[in-house]
Design an enzyme around this catalytic site. Structure first.
Site, PDB file in Angstrom:
ATOM      1  CG  HIS A 239      -1.559  -1.084   1.506  1.00 59.26           C
ATOM      2  ND1 HIS A 239      -2.877  -1.333   0.735  1.00 59.26           N
ATOM      3  CD2 HIS A 239      -1.424  -2.443   2.268  1.00 59.26           C
ATOM      4  CE1 HIS A 239      -3.405  -2.496   1.140  1.00 59.26           C
ATOM      5  NE2 HIS A 239      -2.627  -3.257   2.166  1.00 59.26           N
TER       6      HIS A 239
HETATM    7  C1  BDR Z   1      -2.593   1.074   5.378  1.00 55.12           C
HETATM    8  O1  BDR Z   1      -2.862   0.777   6.585  1.00 55.12           O
HETATM    9  C2  BDR Z   1      -1.610   0.313   7.373  1.00 55.12           C
HETATM   10  O2  BDR Z   1      -1.839  -0.956   7.866  1.00 55.12           O
HETATM   11  C3  BDR Z   1      -0.534   0.096   6.423  1.00 55.12           C
HETATM   12  O3  BDR Z   1       0.713   0.520   6.632  1.00 55.12           O
HETATM   13  C4  BDR Z   1      -0.920   1.245   5.073  1.00 55.12           C
HETATM   14  O4  BDR Z   1      -0.644   2.348   5.433  1.00 55.12           O
HETATM   15  C5  BDR Z   1      -3.445   0.276   4.520  1.00 55.12           C
HETATM   16  O5  BDR Z   1      -4.860   0.096   4.871  1.00 55.12           O
END
Ligand code: BDR
Ligand code: CA
Length: 310
Positions: A239
């Site tokens: 992500h």
């Molecule tokens: C986001 O939530 C976090 O757990 C990850 O680092 C990312 O930034 C994804 O939904």
């Protein structure tokens, strides 16, 4: 080459660590500061992890600033089930001996934004608490930040609730403050980030490189892998690397102009990013782009190349 000045704001969990590491290998970018925020894990862990990860790759020169210990108005909600109790899935790396910064993230960010006179690109990849605090405490910062390339939100779906993504759900009031600030926003929500994955072959390849940074990757990602297998597909959604790689390679991503606001009152919709992408009723203010697709092969290849080169 004129490098793009970038500030990264992170709640340093495992995909944040990959994003930070990859950022240090992108010759298009100049990382001018990093700040930590509570989210995936406590501020203490996020701050330590950001420092240690940068030290691991010999970038102790990049200053890391501590930010918010909790969201603006609500209690902290962490993701230890995905990032482990230390934020790095239980993996351990040497402690950084870089000087410890004590200036608060929002003050340091404000000073840096002024220094770069409107050219600074800010990449928040955690809850937006630090960025909201910067806007609240230094309202004219909106004139100095060129654009916010944010990992957060979802036009469709969610990963904490059926309609809320973690970074926004964790501090929706901060997210709404940011979306109302007028700073241009590129939003990389789950719609695109679930397509930004490393597949099982990519994971095996990175894990086999045999350097300390690829060892960290191999040892830290098992909980995220399990969580994503339940939610999406086998592999690892990177992500937080989306806004970082977009900053260097915008041509790999496909986004659309829109307005985005955040639901801060709802019960089942709490933390939803509401876009006007799929309606003929448009918001008055449409200073955002919401990203829906990317060139996954080039994205994954660039991440592998970064890990290979440590
Ligand atoms: C986001 O939530 C976090 O757990 C990850 O680092 C990312 O930034 C994804 O939904
Ligand atoms: Ca994150």
């Amino acid at each position: 080459m004129n490098r793009i000045p970038v500030w990264i704001d992170t709640d340093t969990g495992v995909d944040d660590a990959t994003a930070l590491l990859v950022a240090t290998k992108l010759e298009e970018l100049e990382i001018v500061g990093v700040s930590a925020v509570a989210g995936n894990t406590s501020l203490e862990n996020a701050f330590r992890n950001a420092r240690d990860v940068l030290s691991l790759v010999g970038r102790k020169d990049i200053r890391v600033y501590p930010g918010a210990e909790k969201p603006l108005l609500i209690d902290l909600f962490t993701a230890e089930n995905v990032h482990g109790s230390n934020g790095l899935g239980g993996a351990e790396i040497p402690l950084s001996d870089a000087p410890v910064e004590t200036e608060k993230a929002w003050d340091a960010l404000y000073e840096k934004a002024k220094e770069y006179k409107g050219e600074l690109v800010v990449c928040p990849v955690g809850p937006l608490t630090n960025i909201a605090n910067a806007i609240i405490k230094h309202p004219d910062i909106v004139d100095y930040i060129k654009v916010l390339n944010i990992m957060g939100g979802a036009a469709i779906g969610g990963n904490v609730t059926p309609c809320a993504e973690f970074n926004i759900y964790t501090d929706p009031q901060a997210a709404e403050t940011v979306m109302r600030s007028g700073i241009p926003v590129n939003m990389f929500g789950l719609d695109v980030t679930i397509k930004a994955y490393l597949d099982d072959d990519d994971i095996a390849e990175i894990s086999s490189y045999g350097n300390p940074v690829s060892d960290l990757f191999r040892d830290s990602n098992h909980l995220l892998y399990q969580a994503q297998e339940r939610l999406y597909r086998s592999g690892l959604c990177e992500h937080d690397s989306c806004p970082i790689l977009y900053t260097a390679h915008p041509e790999w991503f496909e986004g659309y102009e829109c307005g985005i606001y955040v639901e801060t009152q709802g019960t089942i919709t709490f933390g939803k990013t509401v876009t006007d992408l799929w309606t003929d009723y448009k918001f008055d203010d449409r200073h955002c782009r919401f990203f829906l697709d990317l060139d996954r092969d080039r994205f994954a290849e660039r991440i592998k190349e970064a890990y290979r080169s440590f």
